[in-house]
Scaffold this motif. Structure first.
Motif, PDB file in Angstrom:
ATOM      1  N   THR A   1       0.792  -1.237   0.000  1.00 10.37           N
ATOM      2  CA  THR A   1       0.000   0.000   0.000  1.00 10.37           C
ATOM      3  C   THR A   1       0.822   1.285   0.000  1.00 10.37           C
ATOM      4  O   THR A   1       0.243   2.368  -0.072  1.00 10.37           O
ATOM      5  N   THR A   2       2.139   1.163   0.139  1.00  7.93           N
ATOM      6  CA  THR A   2       2.980   2.359   0.088  1.00  7.93           C
ATOM      7  C   THR A   2       4.027   2.156  -1.002  1.00  7.93           C
ATOM      8  O   THR A   2       4.043   1.135  -1.687  1.00  7.93           O
ATOM      9  N   ALA A   3       4.909   3.114  -1.134  1.00  7.30           N
ATOM     10  CA  ALA A   3       5.895   3.068  -2.219  1.00  7.30           C
ATOM     11  C   ALA A   3       7.124   2.230  -1.882  1.00  7.30           C
ATOM     12  O   ALA A   3       8.007   2.060  -2.726  1.00  7.30           O
ATOM     13  N   ILE A   4       7.213   1.692  -0.661  1.00  5.15           N
ATOM     14  CA  ILE A   4       8.407   0.930  -0.309  1.00  5.15           C
ATOM     15  C   ILE A   4       8.272  -0.524  -0.756  1.00  5.15           C
ATOM     16  O   ILE A   4       7.170  -1.056  -0.896  1.00  5.15           O
ATOM     17  N   THR A   5       9.407  -1.162  -0.997  1.00  2.69           N
ATOM     18  CA  THR A   5       9.432  -2.560  -1.440  1.00  2.69           C
ATOM     19  C   THR A   5       9.341  -3.490  -0.237  1.00  2.69           C
ATOM     20  O   THR A   5       9.537  -3.075   0.912  1.00  2.69           O
ATOM     21  N   LEU A   6       9.082  -4.772  -0.505  1.00  2.73           N
ATOM     22  CA  LEU A   6       9.040  -5.739   0.589  1.00  2.73           C
ATOM     23  C   LEU A   6      10.391  -5.827   1.305  1.00  2.73           C
ATOM     24  O   LEU A   6      10.419  -5.839   2.543  1.00  2.73           O
ATOM     25  N   PRO A   7      11.534  -5.891   0.609  1.00  2.00           N
ATOM     26  CA  PRO A   7      12.801  -5.886   1.345  1.00  2.00           C
ATOM     27  C   PRO A   7      12.977  -4.648   2.230  1.00  2.00           C
ATOM     28  O   PRO A   7      13.493  -4.755   3.350  1.00  2.00           O
ATOM     29  N   GLU A   8      12.545  -3.487   1.751  1.00  5.43           N
ATOM     30  CA  GLU A   8      12.649  -2.279   2.572  1.00  5.43           C
ATOM     31  C   GLU A   8      11.735  -2.372   3.789  1.00  5.43           C
ATOM     32  O   GLU A   8      12.121  -1.980   4.897  1.00  5.43           O
ATOM     33  N   ALA A   9      10.527  -2.886   3.584  1.00 10.38           N
ATOM     34  CA  ALA A   9       9.580  -3.005   4.695  1.00 10.38           C
ATOM     35  C   ALA A   9      10.061  -4.020   5.722  1.00 10.38           C
ATOM     36  O   ALA A   9       9.976  -3.781   6.940  1.00 10.38           O
ATOM     37  N   VAL A  10      10.577  -5.154   5.252  1.00 13.66           N
ATOM     38  CA  VAL A  10      11.070  -6.178   6.176  1.00 13.66           C
ATOM     39  C   VAL A  10      12.281  -5.670   6.949  1.00 13.66           C
ATOM     40  O   VAL A  10      12.448  -5.961   8.142  1.00 13.66           O
ATOM     41  N   ALA A  11      13.128  -4.866   6.315  1.00 16.30           N
ATOM     42  CA  ALA A  11      14.286  -4.302   7.015  1.00 16.30           C
ATOM     43  C   ALA A  11      13.855  -3.428   8.190  1.00 16.30           C
ATOM     44  O   ALA A  11      14.598  -3.272   9.171  1.00 16.30           O
ATOM     45  N   MET A  12      12.638  -2.862   8.107  1.00 16.00           N
ATOM     46  CA  MET A  12      12.148  -2.016   9.196  1.00 16.00           C
ATOM     47  C   MET A  12      11.808  -2.819  10.448  1.00 16.00           C
ATOM     48  O   MET A  12      11.628  -2.239  11.523  1.00 16.00           O
ATOM     49  N   LEU A  13      11.703  -4.151  10.334  1.00 16.26           N
ATOM     50  CA  LEU A  13      11.477  -4.953  11.528  1.00 16.26           C
ATOM     51  C   LEU A  13      12.568  -5.985  11.764  1.00 16.26           C
ATOM     52  O   LEU A  13      12.446  -6.822  12.652  1.00 16.26           O
ATOM     53  N   THR A  14      13.649  -5.884  11.003  1.00 19.37           N
ATOM     54  CA  THR A  14      14.757  -6.824  11.177  1.00 19.37           C
ATOM     55  C   THR A  14      16.088  -6.077  11.293  1.00 19.37           C
ATOM     56  O   THR A  14      16.577  -5.826  12.384  1.00 19.37           O
ATOM     57  N   ASP A  15      16.648  -5.683  10.162  1.00 19.44           N
ATOM     58  CA  ASP A  15      17.976  -5.073  10.157  1.00 19.44           C
ATOM     59  C   ASP A  15      18.012  -3.733  10.884  1.00 19.44           C
ATOM     60  O   ASP A  15      18.890  -3.480  11.723  1.00 19.44           O
ATOM     61  N   ASN A  16      17.078  -2.847  10.569  1.00 20.49           N
ATOM     62  CA  ASN A  16      17.118  -1.506  11.170  1.00 20.49           C
ATOM     63  C   ASN A  16      16.986  -1.541  12.693  1.00 20.49           C
ATOM     64  O   ASN A  16      17.779  -0.918  13.394  1.00 20.49           O
ATOM     65  N   PRO A  17      15.989  -2.260  13.236  1.00 22.13           N
ATOM     66  CA  PRO A  17      15.925  -2.315  14.700  1.00 22.13           C
ATOM     67  C   PRO A  17      17.101  -3.056  15.334  1.00 22.13           C
ATOM     68  O   PRO A  17      17.506  -2.719  16.454  1.00 22.13           O
ATOM     69  N   ALA A  18      17.671  -4.042  14.619  1.00 28.01           N
ATOM     70  CA  ALA A  18      18.860  -4.716  15.155  1.00 28.01           C
ATOM     71  C   ALA A  18      20.008  -3.725  15.314  1.00 28.01           C
ATOM     72  O   ALA A  18      20.732  -3.741  16.319  1.00 28.01           O
ATOM     73  N   GLN A  19      20.167  -2.844  14.331  1.00 26.55           N
ATOM     74  CA  GLN A  19      21.221  -1.832  14.428  1.00 26.55           C
ATOM     75  C   GLN A  19      20.921  -0.848  15.555  1.00 26.55           C
ATOM     76  O   GLN A  19      21.831  -0.419  16.282  1.00 26.55           O
ATOM     77  N   MET A  20      19.640  -0.468  15.709  1.00 26.63           N
ATOM     78  CA  MET A  20      19.275   0.442  16.795  1.00 26.63           C
ATOM     79  C   MET A  20      19.630  -0.143  18.158  1.00 26.63           C
ATOM     80  O   MET A  20      20.078   0.567  19.060  1.00 26.63           O
ATOM     81  N   ALA A  21      19.394  -1.446  18.302  1.00 31.52           N
ATOM     82  CA  ALA A  21      19.643  -2.113  19.578  1.00 31.52           C
ATOM     83  C   ALA A  21      21.087  -2.566  19.734  1.00 31.52           C
ATOM     84  O   ALA A  21      21.425  -3.238  20.701  1.00 31.52           O
ATOM     85  N   ARG A  22      21.940  -2.184  18.781  1.00 25.43           N
ATOM     86  CA  ARG A  22      23.359  -2.528  18.815  1.00 25.43           C
ATOM     87  C   ARG A  22      23.561  -4.038  18.838  1.00 25.43           C
ATOM     88  O   ARG A  22      24.342  -4.579  19.632  1.00 25.43           O
ATOM     89  N   LEU A  23      22.839  -4.701  17.942  1.00 27.11           N
ATOM     90  CA  LEU A  23      22.929  -6.151  17.798  1.00 27.11           C
ATOM     91  C   LEU A  23      23.270  -6.459  16.337  1.00 27.11           C
ATOM     92  O   LEU A  23      22.423  -6.899  15.558  1.00 27.11           O
ATOM     93  N   PRO A  24      24.512  -6.221  15.920  1.00 30.69           N
ATOM     94  CA  PRO A  24      24.876  -6.331  14.504  1.00 30.69           C
ATOM     95  C   PRO A  24      25.008  -7.756  13.987  1.00 30.69           C
ATOM     96  O   PRO A  24      25.246  -7.953  12.790  1.00 30.69           O
ATOM     97  N   ASP A  25      24.817  -8.760  14.841  1.00 33.82           N
ATOM     98  CA  ASP A  25      24.984 -10.150  14.413  1.00 33.82           C
ATOM     99  C   ASP A  25      23.708 -10.759  13.860  1.00 33.82           C
ATOM    100  O   ASP A  25      23.653 -11.950  13.572  1.00 33.82           O
ATOM    101  N   ARG A  26      22.660  -9.954  13.667  1.00 29.37           N
ATOM    102  CA  ARG A  26      21.359 -10.481  13.227  1.00 29.37           C
ATOM    103  C   ARG A  26      20.637  -9.432  12.381  1.00 29.37           C
ATOM    104  O   ARG A  26      21.103  -8.317  12.239  1.00 29.37           O
ATOM    105  N   GLY A  27      19.494  -9.831  11.824  1.00 27.63           N
ATOM    106  CA  GLY A  27      18.656  -8.881  11.099  1.00 27.63           C
ATOM    107  C   GLY A  27      18.744  -8.968   9.594  1.00 27.63           C
ATOM    108  O   GLY A  27      17.979  -8.316   8.882  1.00 27.63           O
TER     109      GLY A  27
END
Length: 378
Positions: free
Chosen positions: A319-345
């Motif tokens: 429903t928005t202009a972002i792709t599925l990889p971009e949307a999934v990164a918003m609940l995987t890679d991006n929050p992992a980086q926020m929480a300083r957990l670079p070994d996942r996401g």
């Protein structure tokens, strides 16, 4: 060392979708390949999506297991295990349990949930009974008289990954609309006289305690390996204050103005996934889908429904202009980086084998299987 091969899947990588195969050895991903594997024992995922395990940086779900009904408090250890199982079933392999510190007079049960939650997490973390990996997110109520005495003993806890500065006083942030605030307290059973008295008391208490508590908290966590976030920002002035204090994440901004101001100033923004799934805020604040369309969201958190995260990503991709990889990164890679957990996401060789199998059925994404550190947990 156990090897697991997951094949015939649509891999949701950081920058693209790939029909392919993931090889796990022990706890980690060791290979990401295009195409099917012909190896004996490879697990055929029937063309389902395979995405990284979800990293939820803010969930209040434990509170809902502890108090499933008003005045029906559940045993805390049992509640923690039920909460953990729900998170894993929703594809959340890393959980930051958001526990409230500081009582403003309406939510005393939350203080007990915090105390029990830390004890239960310490007791269960090494047993192998938890399906997801749990960390702590300290939600600190700045105008509360007891906030610092609650923060001080736990600030150095090794599982604390995030600290957010909250202000749930009537008349500001999420509760800027006093009529809505009054209606909420009436629903809780408070009388009109009591509500008005408490509004006056809490307004005075905020004026007296918010600033000294804020300074004390910032001093207490200075130098610790934790991420600082603000909470329920409404105005540009609030964003400016947070930025000046070294806070780089705006969590659940309640207005478009605040979210865009945060992004312009280089801060990251966390939005609530339930807002996406429901089609709007449950408390009358900004629509998170509009924030996504404005490019003002970096990550989603489940807030109060763990299952909302995966669904929100697929909704945004539709429903928005972002792709599925971009949307999934918003609940995987991006929050992992926020929480300083670079070994996942991300699905990459060398990272943890935290993976989620998802099938879209009649437009709804359904979590079918979950692996954490290479082991099936749901």
């Amino acid at each position: 060392m156990t090897e697991t091969i997951l094949t015939n899947a649509i891999l949701v990588l950081r920058d693209r979708l790939l029909a392919g195969t993931v090889v796990l050895r022990g706890a980690n991903i060791v290979g990401v390949q295009a195409g099917r594997s012909a190896a004996p024992g490879a697990i055929d995922l029937d063309g389902d999506y395979l995405m990284p395990g979800v990293v939820d940086v803010h969930t209040d779900n434990l509170e809902r297991q502890v108090l499933p009904r008003l005045n029906a408090r559940w045993p805390s250890r049992s509640a923690m295990l039920a909460h953990d199982a729900q998170c894993a079933a929703a594809g959340v392999t890393t959980v930051l349990d958001a526990l409230c510190l500081g009582d403003l007079g309406f939510d005393k049960d939350r203080m007990q949930t915090f105390r029990d939650g830390v004890v239960d997490l310490d007791a269960l973390a090494g047993t192998g009974l938890l399906k997801s990996e749990h960390f702590l997110h300290l939600r600190c109520e700045m105008p509360a008289a007891d906030v610092m005495e609650m923060v001080d003993p736990v600030a150095d806890h090794p599982r604390v990954r995030m600290v957010s500065l909250m202000d749930h006083s009537p008349g500001v942030g999420q509760y800027a609309n006093l009529d809505r605030y009054r209606a909420m307290r009436r629903k809780d059973g408070a009388s009109e006289d009591y509500i008005e008295r408490r509004i006056r008391e809490l307004t005075e208490q905020r004026e007296r305690l918010r600033t000294p508590n804020r300074r004390a908290l910032l001093a207490r966590v200075a130098g610790l390996d934790v991420t600082l976030a603000s909470h329920d920002d409404r105005t540009v002035e609030e964003i400016e204050e947070n930025l000046a204090d070294g806070i780089r994440i705006s969590e659940f901004p309640v207005s478009m103005e605040a979210a865009q101001a945060a992004r312009v100033r280089g801060m990251q923004v966390i939005a609530g996934a339930p807002n996406i799934v429901r089609g709007g805020s449950h408390s009358g604040n900004v629509n998170a889908a509009e924030l996504v369309r404005a490019g003002a969201v970096d990550a989603f958190a489940s807030d109060y429904v763990p299952a909302s995260l995966v669904e929100a990503a697929f909704i945004c991709a539709e429903t928005t202009a972002i792709t599925l990889p971009e949307a999934v990164a918003m609940l995987t890679d991006n929050p992992a980086q926020m929480a300083r957990l670079p070994d996942r996401g991300r699905i990459e060789a060398g990272l943890r084998g935290d993976l989620v199998r998802v099938r879209v059925h009649e437009g709804m994404p359904v979590v079918r299987q979950v692996w954490r550190t290479g082991e099936r947990v749901a």
